[in-house]
Design an enzyme around this catalytic site. Structure first.
Site, PDB file in Angstrom:
ATOM      1  N   HIS A 205       0.806  -1.220   0.000  1.00 21.73           N
ATOM      2  CA  HIS A 205       0.000   0.000   0.000  1.00 21.73           C
ATOM      3  C   HIS A 205       0.842   1.275   0.000  1.00 21.73           C
ATOM      4  O   HIS A 205       0.312   2.355  -0.269  1.00 21.73           O
ATOM      5  CB  HIS A 205      -0.935   0.007   1.216  1.00 21.73           C
ATOM      6  CG  HIS A 205      -2.022  -1.014   1.151  1.00 21.73           C
ATOM      7  ND1 HIS A 205      -3.325  -0.706   0.817  1.00 21.73           N
ATOM      8  CD2 HIS A 205      -2.007  -2.358   1.352  1.00 21.73           C
ATOM      9  CE1 HIS A 205      -4.063  -1.810   0.835  1.00 21.73           C
ATOM     10  NE2 HIS A 205      -3.286  -2.826   1.165  1.00 21.73           N
TER      11      HIS A 205
ATOM     12  N   ASP B 183       3.755   9.686  -1.246  1.00 22.89           N
ATOM     13  CA  ASP B 183       2.594   8.934  -0.776  1.00 22.89           C
ATOM     14  C   ASP B 183       2.297   7.804  -1.742  1.00 22.89           C
ATOM     15  O   ASP B 183       2.411   7.980  -2.962  1.00 22.89           O
ATOM     16  CB  ASP B 183       1.366   9.847  -0.670  1.00 22.89           C
ATOM     17  CG  ASP B 183       0.559   9.578   0.580  1.00 22.89           C
ATOM     18  OD1 ASP B 183       0.567   8.431   1.061  1.00 22.89           O
ATOM     19  OD2 ASP B 183      -0.083  10.514   1.094  1.00 22.89           O
TER      20      ASP B 183
END
Length: 504
Positions: free
Chosen positions: A176, A388
């Site tokens: 992730h 991110d």
């Protein structure tokens, strides 16, 4: 809504993550279950319910004996799938979770190697906890032959299951967070072991093509004899004794849930009340967990430059910055919180007038109605992380913009930039002057352009929601490699190829 048309013929699925989709807590009667929220839980629960399956993870507290059996079984009867808890001690949490996972892998994978603590005892405990998860899977009667393991906490579980010769038909892993380039990854003493562990899966999923590219570079460095068939968003790797697929799967959010909630009367009423509380100004919104990867200081400094260079923004905009507490006992996070509060105070002291203050800073958590109101009312969302994996705040904001009146200012270093480039205003958060100009542009953008851009964004976020992501991963994991090798791209953004590689 999730599509479950193939559920009747599908194999039961086992999901493995650091945390269960519930939290155990104690009340007067003993242990009780409290359901967790979040995108992963929302995506996987319908699939597990329809296919049948098991979720393996830590329940959020240390439990002795079997007193967790009853509450977990009660949850299983309601949810339609079973839970398999893995007990962790405080020493495990300190060295495995706070230690190796979040003081080595998290900063390294986000490009902050200077914050890494390469301590051998962290590595040993990380392997020990991964082994405990693997043993739980191997010994459980509930675990099926299709296993999907999630995120950086549990990279080694798949290799340990292979070593134990567990009878698995398909074994998948999804990361992730970003995957670093080889020059950065090489700083970790255990780079080769991490790469070797990832090659134990049948399918390794990443957020973006850049993450996939970085992984393939690390594989080529560690295992130069590995044969790699490359595509733009996928690859097939031949490691001699077995073949596996690696691919980019951009995670989504629950578009329908956020959009429907933002349309509710109570959210609309709260949005109007929020506007009255903040005053007759255009709201710039920041929603971030307290973390050095989120670029909070850079964002504030960009706002300061914007107010300095563009006086028309003074007494016109207010930054409403929500910071959600996280890892406050870790030194780097405590220092960041102090610096953040000092910076807010300095900027407010410099620009505030008798009737206006440029920043409304809020440290804490908000409920779903409040968050929906914030997303709906904001004239622009400033989503400007330094790095991110995806950043779901960007997609939640878009899904909540039912009036199509807002502008998304998005860091090119967020994974979401690869999908949302057409409608968002991309910026480099390290360039405070350029970001200041982007803020001005967002505030002054005309209504027609705002609506057009937001319509494009909402289409992408709607069509590639969290259920789309989960179903595509499971479908690909269950697809034999001899059916097709390199897969067609899952990315819909027409201009994605025109973006600089760093935008992914």
């Amino acid at each position: 809504m999730p599509c479950t048309s193939n559920a009747v013929d599908a194999q039961p699925l086992t999901v493995v993550s650091n945390r269960l989709p519930v939290e155990l807590h104690r009340n007067r009667e003993g242990l009780a279950v409290r359901p967790s929220s979040g995108g992963l839980v929302g995506a996987m629960s319908p699939i597990l319910r329809d296919r049948g399956g098991t979720w393996v993870g830590w329940p959020g507290c240390s439990v002795d004996g079997d007193d967790w059996t009853a509450p977990l079984e009660a949850f299983a009867q309601q949810s339609g799938y079973s839970l398999e808890p893995v007990n962790l001690s405080q020493a495990d949490i300190d060295a495995y979770y706070a230690g190796f996972a979040n003081s080595v892998l998290w900063p390294l994978f986000h490009g902050f190697s200077r914050l890494c603590e390469f301590r051998p005892e962290f590595w040993k405990r990380y392997l020990d906890v991964n082994r405990r998860f693997a043993l739980r899977l191997a010994r459980s009667k509930e675990v099926g032959s299709h296993v999907w393991i999630h995120d950086y906490h549990l990279i080694h579980v798949g290799k340990m299951l292979r070593t134990a010769k567990m009878d698995l038909e398909r074994l998948g892993f999804f990361l992730h967070i970003p995957f670093p380039a080889v020059d950065l990854c090489r700083r970790m003493p255990w780079m080769h072991q991490i790469v070797d562990a990832l090659l134990a899966y049948d399918l390794v999923g990443f957020q973006t093509p850049q993450d996939l590219h970085n992984f393939l570079g690390c594989v080529a460095h560690c295992m130069p004899h590995c044969e790699i068939e490359r595509g733009r968003t996928s690859a097939v790797l031949d490691v001699g004794h077995r073949r596996l697929r690696a691919e980019a799967f951009p995670i989504g959010t629950d578009f329908d849930d956020f959009s429907e909630r933002a349309s509710r009367p109570e959210v609309a009423a709260r949005a109007e009340a929020l506007q009255r509380e903040l005053g007759p100004y255009d709201i710039l919104l920041g929603v971030d967990r307290l973390d050095y990867t989120k670029g909070l200081i850079h964002r504030l400094e960009a706002l300061e430059v914007a107010l300095e260079r563009y006086p028309s923004l003074r007494e016109r905009v207010v930054l409403y910055q929500l910071v959600v507490p996280s890892r406050e006992k870790v030194g780097a996070y405590a220092s960041l919180k102090d610096e953040l509060e000092r910076t807010v105070g300095r900027i407010c002291g410099r620009f505030s007038t008798r009737k206006w203050s440029p920043i409304r800073y809020r440290y804490g958590r908000v409920d779903r109605v409040e968050l929906g109101a914030m997303y709906r009312q904001a004239r622009a969302a400033l989503v400007t992380p330094l790095r991110d994996g995806m950043n779901l705040v960007a997609k939640e904001y878009v899904a909540s913009q039912v009036d199509a009146n807002g502008v998304l200012v998005l860091s090119e270093f967020a994974g979401a930039a690869g999908q949302l480039a057409d409608g968002a205003l991309l910026t480099n958060p390290y360039d405070t002057e350029a970001t200041a100009e982007t803020i001005r542009r967002a505030v002054e953008m005309g209504a027609d352009e705002r609506a057009s851009r937001m319509a494009m964004l909402r289409e992408v976020v709607r069509e590639t929601d969290v259920y789309w992501w989960a179903e595509r991963f499971v479908d690909r994991m269950e697809q034999p490699l001899d059916k097709r090798s390199v897969a067609e791209p899952l990315w819909r953004t027409p201009s994605a190829e025109a973006l600089p590689l760093r935008a992914f």
